[in-house]
Design a protein around this motif. Structure first.
Motif, short mmCIF file in Angstrom:
data_model
loop_
_atom_site.label_atom_id
_atom_site.label_comp_id
_atom_site.label_asym_id
_atom_site.label_seq_id
_atom_site.Cartn_x
_atom_site.Cartn_y
_atom_site.Cartn_z
N CYS A 8 -8.74 -4.41 12.08
CA CYS A 8 -8.73 -3.76 10.62
C CYS A 8 -7.94 -2.47 10.79
N GLN A 9 -7.81 -1.95 9.60
CA GLN A 9 -6.81 -0.73 9.39
C GLN A 9 -7.80 0.43 8.74
N GLY A 10 -8.36 1.39 9.47
CA GLY A 10 -8.90 2.36 9.11
C GLY A 10 -8.20 3.95 8.69
N TYR A 11 -7.64 3.66 7.47
CA TYR A 11 -6.56 4.81 7.06
C TYR A 11 -7.44 5.22 5.85
N SER A 12 -7.36 4.84 4.86
CA SER A 12 -7.99 5.28 3.64
C SER A 12 -9.52 5.86 3.71
N GLU A 13 -9.67 6.97 3.06
CA GLU A 13 -11.04 7.61 2.99
C GLU A 13 -11.27 7.78 1.20
N ALA A 23 -9.09 10.51 0.65
CA ALA A 23 -7.66 10.38 1.04
C ALA A 23 -7.17 8.91 0.89
N GLY A 24 -6.38 8.77 -0.10
CA GLY A 24 -5.72 7.51 -0.42
C GLY A 24 -4.11 7.88 -0.50
N SER A 25 -3.70 8.27 -1.73
CA SER A 25 -2.22 8.55 -1.68
C SER A 25 -2.17 9.64 -0.85
N LYS A 35 -14.49 5.48 5.99
CA LYS A 35 -13.18 4.81 5.53
C LYS A 35 -13.61 4.08 4.33
N ILE A 36 -12.54 3.65 3.36
CA ILE A 36 -12.76 2.78 2.16
C ILE A 36 -11.67 2.02 2.07
N TRP A 37 -12.06 0.67 1.32
CA TRP A 37 -10.94 -0.16 1.19
C TRP A 37 -10.40 -0.99 2.61
N THR A 38 -11.18 -0.90 3.49
CA THR A 38 -10.79 -1.47 4.91
C THR A 38 -10.90 -2.90 4.82
N ILE A 61 -16.65 -5.90 -3.75
CA ILE A 61 -16.27 -7.00 -4.60
C ILE A 61 -14.98 -6.76 -5.52
N MET A 62 -14.13 -7.41 -5.31
CA MET A 62 -12.88 -7.10 -6.16
C MET A 62 -12.95 -8.05 -7.32
N ILE A 63 -11.85 -7.67 -8.38
CA ILE A 63 -11.64 -8.29 -9.78
C ILE A 63 -11.53 -9.83 -9.43
N PRO A 114 -12.85 -9.01 -0.03
CA PRO A 114 -11.88 -8.99 1.43
C PRO A 114 -12.07 -7.56 2.01
N PHE A 115 -12.37 -6.57 1.46
CA PHE A 115 -12.56 -5.36 1.67
C PHE A 115 -13.79 -4.45 1.83
N CYS A 116 -13.86 -3.52 2.62
CA CYS A 116 -15.32 -2.95 2.76
C CYS A 116 -15.12 -1.39 2.73
N SER A 174 0.54 -3.54 -5.38
CA SER A 174 1.15 -2.41 -5.83
C SER A 174 0.32 -1.23 -5.60
N ILE A 175 -0.79 -1.60 -4.98
CA ILE A 175 -1.61 -0.37 -4.69
C ILE A 175 -1.77 -0.32 -2.96
N GLU A 176 -2.15 -1.48 -2.36
CA GLU A 176 -2.33 -1.60 -1.09
C GLU A 176 -0.95 -1.07 -0.22
N GLY A 177 -1.40 -0.27 0.89
CA GLY A 177 -0.02 0.28 1.82
C GLY A 177 0.68 1.27 1.18
N GLY A 178 -0.03 1.94 0.02
CA GLY A 178 0.58 3.12 -0.69
C GLY A 178 1.06 2.58 -2.31
N THR A 179 0.65 3.10 -3.25
CA THR A 179 1.13 2.84 -4.44
C THR A 179 2.61 2.60 -4.81
N SER A 180 2.82 2.12 -5.86
CA SER A 180 4.10 1.70 -6.52
C SER A 180 4.69 3.15 -6.70
N LEU A 234 7.93 4.96 -5.04
CA LEU A 234 9.10 5.69 -5.97
C LEU A 234 9.27 7.34 -5.53
N ASN A 235 8.19 7.95 -5.38
CA ASN A 235 8.49 9.24 -5.02
C ASN A 235 9.13 9.60 -3.50
N ILE A 236 8.89 8.44 -2.62
CA ILE A 236 9.54 8.18 -1.14
C ILE A 236 10.90 8.16 -1.45
C1 LIG Z 1 -5.95 -5.08 -1.81
C2 LIG Z 1 -6.08 -3.65 -1.14
C3 LIG Z 1 -6.39 -3.76 0.24
C4 LIG Z 1 -6.25 -2.48 0.98
N1 LIG Z 1 -6.44 -2.28 2.25
C5 LIG Z 1 -6.68 -1.23 3.17
C6 LIG Z 1 -6.93 -1.36 4.42
O1 LIG Z 1 -7.17 -2.51 5.16
N2 LIG Z 1 -6.93 -0.14 4.94
C7 LIG Z 1 -6.79 1.18 4.33
O2 LIG Z 1 -7.14 2.04 5.08
N3 LIG Z 1 -6.73 1.26 3.07
C8 LIG Z 1 -6.68 -0.11 2.44
N4 LIG Z 1 -6.17 -0.04 1.13
C9 LIG Z 1 -6.46 1.51 0.27
C10 LIG Z 1 -4.99 1.86 -0.09
O3 LIG Z 1 -4.02 2.05 0.63
C11 LIG Z 1 -5.05 2.80 -1.33
O4 LIG Z 1 -5.86 2.14 -2.52
C12 LIG Z 1 -3.90 3.46 -1.88
O5 LIG Z 1 -3.31 4.23 -0.78
C13 LIG Z 1 -4.18 4.27 -2.97
O6 LIG Z 1 -5.12 5.55 -2.66
P1 LIG Z 1 -6.28 5.46 -3.65
O7 LIG Z 1 -6.84 4.27 -3.99
O8 LIG Z 1 -7.36 6.38 -3.25
O9 LIG Z 1 -5.73 6.01 -5.08
P2 LIG Z 1 -5.48 7.19 -5.45
O10 LIG Z 1 -4.56 8.08 -4.34
O11 LIG Z 1 -6.45 8.24 -5.91
O12 LIG Z 1 -4.34 7.33 -6.59
C14 LIG Z 1 -4.96 7.01 -8.14
C15 LIG Z 1 -3.67 6.75 -8.87
O13 LIG Z 1 -2.83 8.26 -8.95
C16 LIG Z 1 -1.45 7.98 -8.60
N5 LIG Z 1 -1.16 9.02 -7.72
C17 LIG Z 1 -1.57 9.50 -6.65
N6 LIG Z 1 -0.87 10.54 -6.16
C18 LIG Z 1 0.28 10.44 -6.85
C19 LIG Z 1 1.52 11.32 -6.73
N7 LIG Z 1 1.81 12.43 -5.77
N8 LIG Z 1 2.63 11.15 -7.54
C20 LIG Z 1 2.50 9.91 -8.52
N9 LIG Z 1 1.12 9.34 -8.66
C21 LIG Z 1 0.26 9.39 -8.03
C22 LIG Z 1 -1.31 6.66 -7.78
O14 LIG Z 1 -0.21 6.07 -7.65
C23 LIG Z 1 -2.49 5.70 -8.43
O15 LIG Z 1 -2.08 5.31 -9.73
C24 LIG Z 1 -6.16 -1.25 0.37
C25 LIG Z 1 -5.90 -1.24 -0.90
C26 LIG Z 1 -6.04 -2.40 -1.84
C27 LIG Z 1 -5.99 -2.36 -3.19
#
Ligand SMILES: Cc1cc2nc3c(=O)[nH]c(=O)nc-3n(C[C@H](O)[C@H](O)[C@H](O)COP(=O)(O)OP(=O)(O)OC[C@H]3O[C@@H](n4cnc5c(N)ncnc54)[C@H](O)[C@@H]3O)c2cc1C
Length: 385
Positions: free
Chosen positions: A130-135, A138-140, A162-165, A208-210, A215-217, A362-368, A372-374
């Motif tokens: 599993c992938q321990g990135y998000s906290e 610390a997401g985006s 970690k979260i969403w693992t 629990i997801m919608i 699938p995540f913890c 469009s959230i996992e692996g970095g949001t859309s 777009l920023n990148i």
């Molecule tokens: C199905 C699923 C599986 C996942 N699995 C894993 C996993 O295995 N391991 C793991 O580590 N993580 C996992 N994630 C977490 C995922 O990587 C994060 O949810 C994602 O990076 C967004 O972080 P956040 O949820 O904290 O949202 P936030 O960073 O809080 O963002 C909230 C909103 O603000 C917007 N936003 C934030 N910053 C900016 C900016 N600079 N410019 C424009 N808009 C911005 C975002 O686009 C989003 O709409 C998973 C998520 C999902 C949905």
């Protein structure tokens, strides 16, 4: 016969002889996907056999070097293999974060010992990661991660959350980002650690997801002792590995935009769409075809040595938006029946649950928005905000 034609012919024969008929049926639900690992229960003898045969051939990770469990195939050969598998409807023998994400990072940044220790196990499906990135904070802004890792002389000590693992409760090991230094820029002082999820002090709590699935913890670390040899690359310098792995994750998620023709799926379900829906499906098919060509071109360029880098964000962004559109159209085609949630007829609401699951693409692996920023910064070279 050219080498590639010869390879195609041999591959076709081998698949015909070795892919069990059950493994050529479309997957009915997510549970049909084989993830392997020490706690995996095979759904059937055929699922086990298919994994073992493909792993023995090195075809679970066909382009990895043979010494690490792959088959050393060129990109062209790997593509032929995939085409021949698609032709007979063969299922992927193994779904694996090890193959899709960690493996490429270990091949590039791991020590020889680490490659030999982990990669063959990954190819055989014996270890699930599993992938321990998000906290929680610390997401985006991933570099804000705070999970603390202290050097205790003969081991590291990890504390944090970690979260969403994804699949943390089912995984054997985690690849985990930790903070080893807080004195400088936040991208500095990040390290890339591997550890066993059964290490004392590691615990998980499902979310629990919608879709009703879980699938995540949330994943917690309290005084987790990690051997020093489990550090990948240099201490404090894990950010480069983090970003490299993300490009593979984004490419992998983006690939969901490809796949079987939507009109074919709808036809197989015995549905005749209205003319308006047919027009929307045609529009989708054209975009999907253009995406497949773009992806093929980028992979060709990557073969010629140009790393995907920020362009993986284009694949991730467009591929996930396409996948969401695909499921919206499938739901439209299914009408009210598609919303069925629990009946056996609807296979326990498989379509509705899959549709809801795509919302996360469009959230996992970095949001859309982040993709777009990148793209605007690194590809279009637009000035920063
Ligand atoms: C199905 C699923 C599986 C996942 N699995 C894993 C996993 O295995 N391991 C793991 O580590 N993580 C996992 N994630 C977490 C995922 O990587 C994060 O949810 C994602 O990076 C967004 O972080 P956040 O949820 O904290 O949202 P936030 O960073 O809080 O963002 C909230 C909103 O603000 C917007 N936003 C934030 N910053 C900016 C900016 N600079 N410019 C424009 N808009 C911005 C975002 O686009 C989003 O709409 C998973 C998520 C999902 C949905």
């Amino acid at each position: 016969m050219s080498d590639l034609k010869q390879f195609r012919s041999e591959t076709r024969d081998w698949l015909e002889a070795n892919c069990p008929p059950n493994m050529r049926m479309p997957m009915k639900s997510a549970a049909d996907a084989c993830w392997g690992g020490r706690n995996w229960t095979f759904q059937s003898e055929d699922q086990k056999l298919w994994l073992e045969r493909m792993a023995a051939k090195g075809w679970t990770a066909p382009s990895w070097p043979k010494e690490y469990g792959g088959a050393g195939l060129s990109r062209a050969e790997a593509k032929v293999l995939q085409q021949e598998m698609d032709n007979i409807g063969a299922r992927s023998p193994l779904h694996s974060f090890g193959i899709w994400m960690l493996g490429p990072a270990l091949l590039k940044f791991g020590s020889d010992e680490q490659k030999l220790r982990y990669l063959p196990e990954i190819c055989r499906g014996e270890i699930r990661w599993c992938q321990g990135y998000s906290e929680p904070a610390a997401g985006s802004d991933l570099a804000a991660l705070a999970t603390k890792c202290e050097d205790k002389g003969d081991h590291f000590l990890v504390n944090g959350q970690k979260i969403w693992t994804s699949y943390a409760d089912k995984a054997d090991w985690i690849f985990c980002l930790v903070r080893t230094d807080s004195s400088g820029k936040k991208q500095e002082g990040v390290s890339f650690l591997l550890f066993d999820m059964e290490t004392p002090g590691v615990s998980t709590k499902p979310i629990i997801m919608i879709s009703g699935r879980s699938p995540f913890c949330e994943t917690f670390f309290v005084d987790v002792k990690v051997p020093k040899e489990n550090l990948v690359g240099e201490r404090d310098k894990g950010w480069t590995i983090t970003k490299y792995l993300l490009t593979h994750e984004r490419e992998m998620i983006g690939e969901q935009g490809g796949g079987k023709s939507l009109s074919q799926i709808i036809e197989e379900r015995g549905i005749t769409p209205s003319p308006i829906l047919q027009a929307k499906i045609a529009e989708f098919e054209i975009d999907s075809w253009a995406f497949a060509q773009t992806m093929a071109r980028m992979l060709q360029e990557a073969k010629a040595g140009a790393s995907l880098g920020a362009r993986s964000s284009m694949l991730k962004y467009y591929g996930t938006e396409l996948n969401k559109r695909r499921y919206e159209l499938l739901m439209d085609a299914g009408g009210t029946d598609a919303l069925e949630w629990e009946s056996a007829r609807s296979n326990d609401g498989a379509l509705a649950r899959d549709w809801l699951r795509t919302k996360g693409n469009s959230i996992e692996g970095g949001t859309s928005e982040i993709q777009l920023n990148i793209i605007s910064k690194h590809i279009l070279q637009l000035p920063g905000a």
